[in-house]
Scaffold this motif. Structure first.
Motif, PDB file in Angstrom:
ATOM      1  N   PRO A  64      11.260  68.554  75.315  1.00 16.34           N
ATOM      2  CA  PRO A  64      12.315  68.381  75.986  1.00 16.34           C
ATOM      3  C   PRO A  64      12.766  69.939  76.555  1.00 16.34           C
ATOM      4  CG  PRO A  64      12.842  67.633  73.777  1.00 16.34           C
ATOM      5  CD  PRO A  64      11.352  67.853  73.808  1.00 16.34           C
ATOM      6  N   PRO A  69      17.768  66.183  74.173  1.00 18.30           N
ATOM      7  CA  PRO A  69      17.249  65.441  73.289  1.00 18.30           C
ATOM      8  C   PRO A  69      15.949  64.865  73.344  1.00 18.30           C
ATOM      9  CG  PRO A  69      18.961  64.130  74.573  1.00 18.30           C
ATOM     10  CD  PRO A  69      18.812  65.347  74.868  1.00 18.30           C
ATOM     11  N   VAL A  70      15.205  64.728  72.190  1.00 18.28           N
ATOM     12  CA  VAL A  70      13.893  64.027  72.174  1.00 18.28           C
ATOM     13  C   VAL A  70      13.905  62.729  72.516  1.00 18.28           C
ATOM     14  CG1 VAL A  70      12.004  63.594  70.865  1.00 18.28           C
ATOM     15  CG2 VAL A  70      13.029  65.590  70.535  1.00 18.28           C
ATOM     16  N   THR A  71      13.068  62.071  73.512  1.00 23.52           N
ATOM     17  CA  THR A  71      13.250  60.708  73.815  1.00 23.52           C
ATOM     18  C   THR A  71      11.828  60.341  73.537  1.00 23.52           C
ATOM     19  OG1 THR A  71      12.514  61.017  76.116  1.00 23.52           O
ATOM     20  CG2 THR A  71      14.994  61.308  75.556  1.00 23.52           C
ATOM     21  N   ASP A  72      11.818  58.952  73.554  1.00 24.41           N
ATOM     22  CA  ASP A  72      10.414  58.190  73.701  1.00 24.41           C
ATOM     23  C   ASP A  72       9.336  58.739  74.849  1.00 24.41           C
ATOM     24  OD1 ASP A  72      11.628  56.936  75.906  1.00 24.41           O
ATOM     25  OD2 ASP A  72      10.987  54.614  75.237  1.00 24.41           O
ATOM     26  N   SER A  73       9.640  59.398  75.792  1.00 19.71           N
ATOM     27  CA  SER A  73       8.797  60.035  76.624  1.00 19.71           C
ATOM     28  C   SER A  73       8.092  61.083  76.029  1.00 19.71           C
ATOM     29  CB  SER A  73       9.473  60.267  78.121  1.00 19.71           C
ATOM     30  OG  SER A  73      10.501  61.198  77.697  1.00 19.71           O
ATOM     31  N   HIS A  74       8.501  61.756  75.092  1.00 24.50           N
ATOM     32  CA  HIS A  74       7.965  62.925  74.449  1.00 24.50           C
ATOM     33  C   HIS A  74       7.100  62.438  73.133  1.00 24.50           C
ATOM     34  CE1 HIS A  74      11.871  64.274  76.209  1.00 24.50           C
ATOM     35  NE2 HIS A  74      11.391  64.971  76.796  1.00 24.50           N
ATOM     36  N   GLU A 152      10.265  54.144  63.418  1.00 22.01           N
ATOM     37  CA  GLU A 152      11.381  54.409  63.697  1.00 22.01           C
ATOM     38  C   GLU A 152      11.653  56.017  63.358  1.00 22.01           C
ATOM     39  OE1 GLU A 152      16.284  53.615  62.647  1.00 22.01           O
ATOM     40  OE2 GLU A 152      14.678  52.121  62.255  1.00 22.01           O
ATOM     41  N   GLN A 158      19.886  64.780  65.725  1.00 19.38           N
ATOM     42  CA  GLN A 158      20.026  63.985  66.767  1.00 19.38           C
ATOM     43  C   GLN A 158      20.455  62.695  66.069  1.00 19.38           C
ATOM     44  OE1 GLN A 158      16.891  64.299  69.621  1.00 19.38           O
ATOM     45  NE2 GLN A 158      16.793  62.024  70.003  1.00 19.38           N
ATOM     46  N   GLN A 160      20.590  59.431  67.313  1.00 17.50           N
ATOM     47  CA  GLN A 160      19.898  58.334  68.139  1.00 17.50           C
ATOM     48  C   GLN A 160      18.257  58.503  67.456  1.00 17.50           C
ATOM     49  OE1 GLN A 160      21.317  55.934  69.400  1.00 17.50           O
ATOM     50  NE2 GLN A 160      19.591  54.534  70.220  1.00 17.50           N
ATOM     51  N   THR A 161      17.884  57.509  66.855  1.00 15.90           N
ATOM     52  CA  THR A 161      16.494  57.525  66.506  1.00 15.90           C
ATOM     53  C   THR A 161      15.640  56.936  67.773  1.00 15.90           C
ATOM     54  OG1 THR A 161      16.599  55.127  65.584  1.00 15.90           O
ATOM     55  CG2 THR A 161      17.049  56.982  64.175  1.00 15.90           C
ATOM     56  N   ILE A 162      14.321  57.200  67.539  1.00 19.21           N
ATOM     57  CA  ILE A 162      13.451  56.748  68.663  1.00 19.21           C
ATOM     58  C   ILE A 162      12.618  55.739  68.051  1.00 19.21           C
ATOM     59  CG2 ILE A 162      11.670  57.577  69.789  1.00 19.21           C
ATOM     60  CD1 ILE A 162      12.844  60.379  69.800  1.00 19.21           C
TER      61      ILE A 162
END
Length: 177
Positions: A64, A69-74, A152, A158, A160-162
């Motif tokens: 990112p 934030p880190v997302t599922d696309s990372h 998870e 952060q 929110q978990t991914i």
């Protein structure tokens, strides 16, 4: 036999016959496609066939930008499996081992606090938490059948978990990750 029964019989025979002819005519391409699928599963590398390309393990994942934030696309969840005959006698069936890791850039891996893996409920320890950054949060398990693994991922600072999941197919001799 009535006309409608003859028509139904002909219809019941035509489609399977047509399918067999198509398989016969395109058998080389179908064998090539199935071989490509097998190679992709076993190696994790990109494989191209006549009609389709199977992608390589994600290596183009980005970090990112800045403090985003880190997302599922990372992130990606990858796995490998192989036969583990040393355990066959103990479990009285063919056994496999599989490893699951997080694929991401070093910057993203450094931001992961923990990974909570959820396995099929039949496992003695179906929930496992891994905090080992050096191993890319590796999960190591035995299996005798295919299933899904859910992860998870808790990111430092952060809320929110991914959540990611991966279908675990079992191969004879997958690469060691």
């Amino acid at each position: 036999m009535t006309t409608s029964e003859v028509i139904s019989l002909v219809q019941a025979i035509i489609w399977p016959t047509f399918a067999l002819i198509v398989v016969f005519v395109f058998r080389r391409s179908l064998i090539k496609l199935l071989s490509a699928v097998e190679k992709r599963i076993d190696s994790g590398a990109e494989v191209t066939s006549t009609w389709v390309t199977f992608g390589a393990v994600p290596s183009n994942l980005k970090s990112p930008e800045g403090n985003a934030p880190v997302t599922d696309s990372h992130l990606a969840l990858i796995h490998s499996s192989w036969r583990y005959p040393k355990k066959d006698a103990e479990y009285k069936r063919p056994m496999y081992t599989f490893h699951v890791v997080i694929q991401a850039t070093d910057e993203v891996l450094d931001r992961i606090e923990s990974v909570k893996y959820s396995l099929h409920p039949s496992y003695p320890n179906p929930i496992q938490i891994v905090t080992d950054r050096k191993s890319r949060f590796k999960l190591k398990e035995l299996a005798w059948g295919e299933s899904s693994v859910r992860a998870e991922i808790k990111i430092k600072e952060q809320e929110q978990t991914i959540k990611l999941s991966r279908y675990i197919n079992l191969t004879q001799s997958g690469p060691r990750i």
